[in-house]
Write an enzyme that holds these catalytic residues in place. Structure first.
Site, PDB file in Angstrom:
ATOM      1  CE  LYS A 111      -6.899  71.698  39.400  1.00  9.23           C
ATOM      2  NZ  LYS A 111      -6.205  71.123  40.280  1.00  9.23           N
ATOM      3  CE  LYS A 190     -16.598  66.918  43.044  1.00  8.33           C
ATOM      4  NZ  LYS A 190     -14.953  67.053  43.299  1.00  8.33           N
ATOM      5  CE  LYS A 193     -11.007  70.073  49.017  1.00  5.04           C
ATOM      6  NZ  LYS A 193      -9.572  70.183  49.439  1.00  5.04           N
TER       7      LYS A 193
END
Ligand code: ADP
Ligand code: TRP
Length: 320
Positions: A111, A190, A193
């Site tokens: 992240k 993949k 969002k």
């Protein structure tokens, strides 16, 4: 069997979320003795820091899950932040969680690499997730492969706590869906969002059509034979079909269906499968009183359970 799962309200649901998380969760909840599903809004604060956007995402997620078929009579549906015990237990668990355990978290590193701010909240995200699960003595937690490490951390944290304070918390079993393929996005990566390559489940029909018609294909001519094994249109279409239907469709690709027709076919199937769900969603959207009642009732039922666990935990650590 008590099944528990959660989903961050961090954007519009897409086909990857549906086939990777929502559908298997729905199927398992239907089989469970008891099931809980949390819209984990406290977790979402680690990446969504726009109040009106978070408000919107939370509400959208709830309506999405109702439209998808979660039965609020059977499954406790609730916003995580409506049960303050999640944050309280997370703090207590953090005091037995070794730093080294959190430092090994792959998801945190990924992240941060993606550009999400490296806050203390993002770092301790797995502890809050452990609290979500341990508060309800959940024994089955269905999650995608990407959450496997978080589930192992939950188990480690529960064992640490029990070693320190005596047998208090139920150590959960992960139900990792290794078999659910990674759903590709319209560009072949993949679907996510954060990559802007999604096909949404709800929302404007013309935007969905545009996304489907924009799926990346190679430069084969209209009547050339196509390879279903490498075609993204086919890979997405087959998710909706039975094995026999998949075989028949693969044959059409080999016989030379044009990409334009293949995409139109996929759009047709998409509408057949999601049409009813999309209509149901509009009904829920037009009935905010019912939707509010669902989360209010969910929070009441979840709080009653969480209260009992917290009493056990407070007693164990000496806060009662
Ligand atoms: P996104 O990558 O769009 O931000 P999330 O991380 O919020 O999605 O995903 C929520 C859950 O949906 C994940 O735990 C995962 O199991 C599932 N999921 C998301 N994208 C996919 C995908 N492309 N294929 C399969 N499952 C997915
Ligand atoms: N971390 C999960 C995800 O990103 C969401 C989540 C939070 C969760 N709490 C949970 C999943 C508890 C299962 C159980 O997808």
């Amino acid at each position: 069997m008590r099944v528990l799962s959660g989903m961050q309200p961090s954007g519009a649901l897409h086909l990857g979320n549906y086939f990777g998380s929502m559908k298997p969760n729905l199927e398992l909840s239907a089989k469970a003795d008891e099931s809980l599903f949390f819209i984990v809004d406290l977790h979402a604060l680690t990446s969504v820091q726009d109040p009106s956007l978070l408000r919107q995402y939370r509400c959208d997620a709830l309506v999405d899950y109702l439209a998808a078929g979660f039965d609020p009579q059977k499954t406790i549906l609730c916003y995580q932040s409506d049960v303050p015990a999640h944050a309280e237990l997370a703090w207590i668990l953090s005091t037995v969680t070794p730093m080294g355990l959190l430092e090994r978290a792959v998801s945190y590193k990924e992240k941060v690499e993606k550009g999400i701010a490296a806050s203390a909240g993002l770092f301790t995200y797995p502890v809050l997730m452990a609290a979500d699960i341990l508060l309800y003595d959940a024994n089955v937690v269905p999650v995608g492969k990407d959450q496997k490490q978080h589930l192992e951390m939950t188990r480690d944290i529960a064992i640490k706590f029990n070693n320190a304070y005596g047998d208090t918390l139920t150590v959960p079993e992960a139900l990792i869906r290794e078999d659910v393929a990674v759903v590709p996005g319209i560009d072949g990566q993949k679907m996510s969002k954060s990559y802007g390559n999604t096909i949404p489940i709800f929302g404007d029909e013309s935007a969905i059509k545009k996304a489907i018609m924009g799926i990346k294909t190679d430069s084969k001519g209209a009547t050339d034979s196509k390879d279903p094994g490498t075609c993204i249109v086919y890979q997405l279409h087959k998710l909706f079909l039975s094995v026999a239907e998949q075989k028949a469709l693969a044959e059409e690709y080999r016989n030379g269906i044009s990409y334009g027709d293949a995409k139109k076919k996929l759009f047709g199937t998409y509408m057949d499968v999601f049409g009813a769900m999309r209509r149901k969603r509009s009904e829920f959207e037009n009935n905010p009183t019912f939707v509010e009642e669902v989360v209010r009732d969910g929070a009441k039922r979840a709080s009653a359970y969480a209260g009992k666990t917290m009493e056990r935990v407070r007693k164990a650590v000496g806060l009662l």
